[in-house]
Design an enzyme around this catalytic site. Structure first.
Site, PDB file in Angstrom:
ATOM      1  N   ASP A 183       0.893  -1.633   0.623  1.00  0.00           N
ATOM      2  CA  ASP A 183       0.306  -0.153   0.118  1.00  0.00           C
ATOM      3  C   ASP A 183       0.884   0.878   0.348  1.00  0.00           C
ATOM      4  OD1 ASP A 183       1.036  -0.662   2.500  1.00  0.00           O
ATOM      5  OD2 ASP A 183      -1.008  -1.006   3.679  1.00  0.00           O
TER       6      ASP A 183
ATOM      7  N   GLU B 280      -6.125   3.164   3.473  1.00  0.00           N
ATOM      8  CA  GLU B 280      -6.168   3.676   4.333  1.00  0.00           C
ATOM      9  C   GLU B 280      -7.757   3.491   4.243  1.00  0.00           C
ATOM     10  OE1 GLU B 280      -5.192   2.938   7.526  1.00  0.00           O
ATOM     11  OE2 GLU B 280      -3.552   3.155   7.371  1.00  0.00           O
TER      12      GLU B 280
END
Length: 382
Positions: free
Chosen positions: A73, A132
């Protein structure tokens, strides 16, 4: 291959320039520049307009039996950094407080190794935005990003853990992380003067009853062995002390180690909310959003091989860990493709993930790359 010094400099640049999910344009460009520095003989890159900051790199294998995927990520959090580091965030109010700068650096190290040592199997390195907040993995999948030569047979990933020693790998068979579901509820009554409650309909009283009642969802509906959490994190209502609030807005999160448990909890929360609204004669607005945050469940076959390799590798410190209630949108990808996720220890036990003081130990980067490149190489030989 990228040296340890180069990797640390890359990590520090990424740490200084954090960006919120779906806005990682500088990060995207920086990653492409780093990838362009590597040998290009077997590399190809895929991007898609639907998820513009995502990068999917493919390394063609020399004798492929399968395609393995590694995901990292790339986004940061809306947190004001308080570490005082000389390479602290230069973007006010944004910080890599969850270690995604480490994740990207490890992924570049893995890519660097296999760009110079052509893998047997095809290998994908997925630089994924919006872990997120907007489940970028699911977005990329839904847009058709994983098709044809870019479809993995197995997917792997890691997440830093400040509670483990630097470089230690931790994983387990079965569920590693919980699934998460966002909850937003509004109770809508009627505002009025505090002196005349009979002429109003107090939304705070209704909402307070809901908050109390919802605490029974886990204790009376979920198997204690499975576990679950309902947390109400925001409760907003009212304008003044002598005005009865006509609307109360609540936000929270639901977490479960199983998708079945998540569905049971969601069902009962909805029932309680509707019951409270009916009992107090109020209008109810309720919304759940799970997106890609499904439980991270390590596939039995891949996790068994992963654990066996890590336990016997001479240069790896490995630990079997307990499941954690944190959520990770790799859960969506692990529901689409077989694979395994693990922890990478970064030795900052005074601070948790998402702390504005999180200061991971950079010696973990090289150790993580060594462990993962060794594992992927061994997997390709089977």
């Amino acid at each position: 291959m990228l040296s340890e010094e180069e990797l640390i400099q890359i990590r520090r640049h990424l740490h200084q320039n954090p960006e919120i999910g779906m806005q990682e344009f500088h990060t995207h460009d920086f990653l492409l520049k780093q990838i362009a520095r590597l040998p290009q003989d077997h590399l190809s890159i895929k991007t898609i307009p639907e998820v513009p900051t995502a990068i999917l790199v493919r390394i063609a294998g020399s004798n492929p039996k399968r395609t393995l995927g590694w995901r990292t990520d790339i986004d940061a959090l809306p947190i004001k950094e308080a570490t005082g580091l000389p390479f602290a965030s230069q973007n006010d109010g944004v910080m890599h407080a969850c270690g995604h700068d480490f994740h990207m650096t490890v992924a570049l190290g893995i890519l660097s190794y296999f760009a110079e040592h052509q893998p047997l199997d095809n290998l994908l390195i997925f630089f994924q935005p919006a872990e997120e907040n907007e489940f970028g993995g699911k977005r990329f999948f839904d847009a058709g990003g994983f098709q044809g030569d870019y479809k993995p047979d197995e997917f792997y990933a890691l997440h830093v853990n400040p509670q483990l020693p630097a470089g230690q790998i931790g994983s387990r068979q079965g569920t590693l992380f919980a699934g998460s579901n966002e909850l937003r509820i509004s109770f809508i009554g009627k505002s009025g003067h505090a002196a005349y409650p009979q002429k109003a309909n107090d939304s705070i009283v209704a909402a307070a009853n809901f908050v109390t009642s919802v605490q029974t969802v886990v204790s009376r509906n979920i198997d204690p062995i499975e576990g679950g959490v309902v947390t109400i994190g925001k409760f907003n209502a009212g304008q003044a002390m002598n005005i009865i609030a006509g609307q109360t807005d609540i936000e929270g999160t639901i977490r479960s180690f199983t998708q079945q448990g998540m569905e049971v909890m969601t069902k009962h929360i909805r029932m309680i909310a509707q019951g409270v609204a009916d009992a107090f004669g109020q209008e109810l607005k309720i919304n759940f959003r799970q997106g890609g945050y499904m439980p991270v469940v390590n596939d039995e076959a891949s996790s068994s091989f992963f654990i066996n390799y890590m336990e016997h590798a001479d240069d790896v410190d490995f630990k079997i860990v307990e499941p954690a209630m944190i959520a990770e949108d790799f859960g969506f990808l692990s529901n689409q493709f077989k694979g395994t996720m693990c922890w990478l220890g970064v030795n900052d036990p005074k601070h948790t993930l998402h702390s504005d003081h999180l200061t991971p130990d950079e010696s973990a980067i090289e150790k993580g790359i060594t462990a993962i490149t060794g594992f992927l190489t061994a997997r390709m030989e089977k």
